[in-house]
Design a protein around this motif. Structure first.
Motif, PDB file in Angstrom:
ATOM      1  N   CYS A   1      -5.783   5.480  -3.227  1.00  0.00           N
ATOM      2  CA  CYS A   1      -4.552   6.186  -2.860  1.00  0.00           C
ATOM      3  C   CYS A   1      -4.782   7.694  -2.858  1.00  0.00           C
ATOM      4  CB  CYS A   1      -3.432   5.829  -3.843  1.00  0.00           C
ATOM      5  SG  CYS A   1      -2.776   4.159  -3.668  1.00  0.00           S
TER       6      CYS A   1
ATOM      7  N   THR B   1      -7.447   1.206  -7.342  1.00  0.00           N
ATOM      8  CA  THR B   1      -6.304   1.414  -6.452  1.00  0.00           C
ATOM      9  C   THR B   1      -5.871   2.880  -6.470  1.00  0.00           C
ATOM     10  OG1 THR B   1      -5.535  -0.863  -6.790  1.00  0.00           O
ATOM     11  CG2 THR B   1      -3.922   0.728  -5.959  1.00  0.00           C
TER      12      THR B   1
ATOM     13  N   GLY C   1       0.811  -1.208   0.000  1.00  0.00           N
ATOM     14  CA  GLY C   1       0.000   0.000   0.000  1.00  0.00           C
ATOM     15  C   GLY C   1       0.846   1.260   0.000  1.00  0.00           C
TER      16      GLY C   1
ATOM     17  N   LYS D   1       2.421   1.752  -3.433  1.00  0.00           N
ATOM     18  CA  LYS D   1       1.473   2.272  -4.420  1.00  0.00           C
ATOM     19  C   LYS D   1       1.175   3.750  -4.187  1.00  0.00           C
ATOM     20  CE  LYS D   1      -0.623  -2.270  -5.096  1.00  0.00           C
ATOM     21  NZ  LYS D   1      -1.753  -3.169  -4.759  1.00  0.00           N
TER      22      LYS D   1
ATOM     23  N   LEU E   1      -1.195   1.689 -12.153  1.00  0.00           N
ATOM     24  CA  LEU E   1      -2.094   1.045 -11.192  1.00  0.00           C
ATOM     25  C   LEU E   1      -3.518   1.044 -11.742  1.00  0.00           C
ATOM     26  CD1 LEU E   1      -0.807   2.832  -7.957  1.00  0.00           C
ATOM     27  CD2 LEU E   1      -0.212   0.522  -8.736  1.00  0.00           C
TER      28      LEU E   1
END
Length: 252
Positions: free
Chosen positions: A47, A43, A10, A13, A39
């Motif tokens: 983020c 996702t 996580g 990313k 990505l």
């Protein structure tokens, strides 16, 4: 070697998403970030919303922009590095002495990263500061640091780079840049004549530690109307070499 199981996916990313924001892409949608980061859209959305929730990004309902809070990440890094603290007083004195801007940078992949700067006159169209980046292949400090590498490693790096022409004078052929690096190794300094931006010239020398290893680069930037690469070696190189000599025993 760090094991894959120890990597926090996580966090990785989230950093990928932050790195998609550049001077050319300061304001992006979820889809644009997804395309730039590689990505998937879901996702990227999570983020971005997390960054917005934590104050690192603004969101107007469609587009995201980074906030100045992101600068804390870079500032924290610079604060832990001894190099900026050591070189800044010498840069301030150098720029006061010659009336031109001076900088120190380190090599980071394909780019140089400014870690200290003493600005006098604005020569570039963009404002340079600690944390600013420029391509290594066409900047004087980048070439100084590439020249410090073994020739085979310098060639491999150049061949892996995207050698973009920023001006009509920018060298983009690997062999031509390698020839420049050979000259830099021989003479101990690099000069750039309007390869980064029209009207901008610079001269750079390596920053050596007490063991004689190149750990950074030091330069003076000047307008093409105030000096030429030829006259710069007379006007600016002695002052650069003096600072280089003063720094060496201070850096381990």
């Amino acid at each position: 070697m760090i094991a894959e199981r120890d990597i926090m996916g996580g966090l990785a990313k989230g950093l990928q998403v932050i790195e998609t924001f550049t001077a050319d892409r300061p304001r992006q949608s979820i889809s644009e970030v997804s395309n730039a980061s590689g990505l998937d859209r879901a996702t990227s959305r999570r983020c971005l919303l997390t960054l917005a929730h934590l104050g690192y990004a603004n969101w107007d309902g469609k587009y995201f922009t980074l906030t100045p809070q992101v600068l804390r990440l870079g500032t924290a890094c610079l604060a832990t590095m001894p190099l900026p603290r050591v070189v800044q007083p010498l840069l301030d004195r150098l720029s006061e002495q010659i009336g031109e801007s001076s900088s120190v940078s380190i090599l980071d992949g394909d780019e140089i990263v400014y870690v200290a700067r003493a600005a006098r006159t604005k020569v570039m169209s963009i404002a340079l500061m600690p944390g600013s980046r420029l391509p290594a292949h066409c900047s004087s400090m980048g070439r100084v640091m590439l020249a410090a590498l073994p020739e085979s490693e310098a060639r491999a790096r150049l061949e892996a780079m995207t050698l973009t022409a920023l001006t009509p004078k920018t060298l983009t052929r690997v062999d031509a840049i390698l020839a420049e690096l050979a000259s830099i190794r021989s003479q101990g300094f690099a000069t750039i004549d309007q390869e980064v931006e029209p009207g901008l010239c610079s001269i750079a020398v390596p920053v050596l530690n007490s063991h004689g290893h190149t750990i950074a680069a030091l330069n003076i930037g000047y307008s093409s109307t105030s000096a030429t690469p030829g006259t710069a070696t007379t006007e600016f190189l002695p002052a650069l070499l003096k600072v280089q000599s003063e720094l060496r025993p201070l850096l381990t």
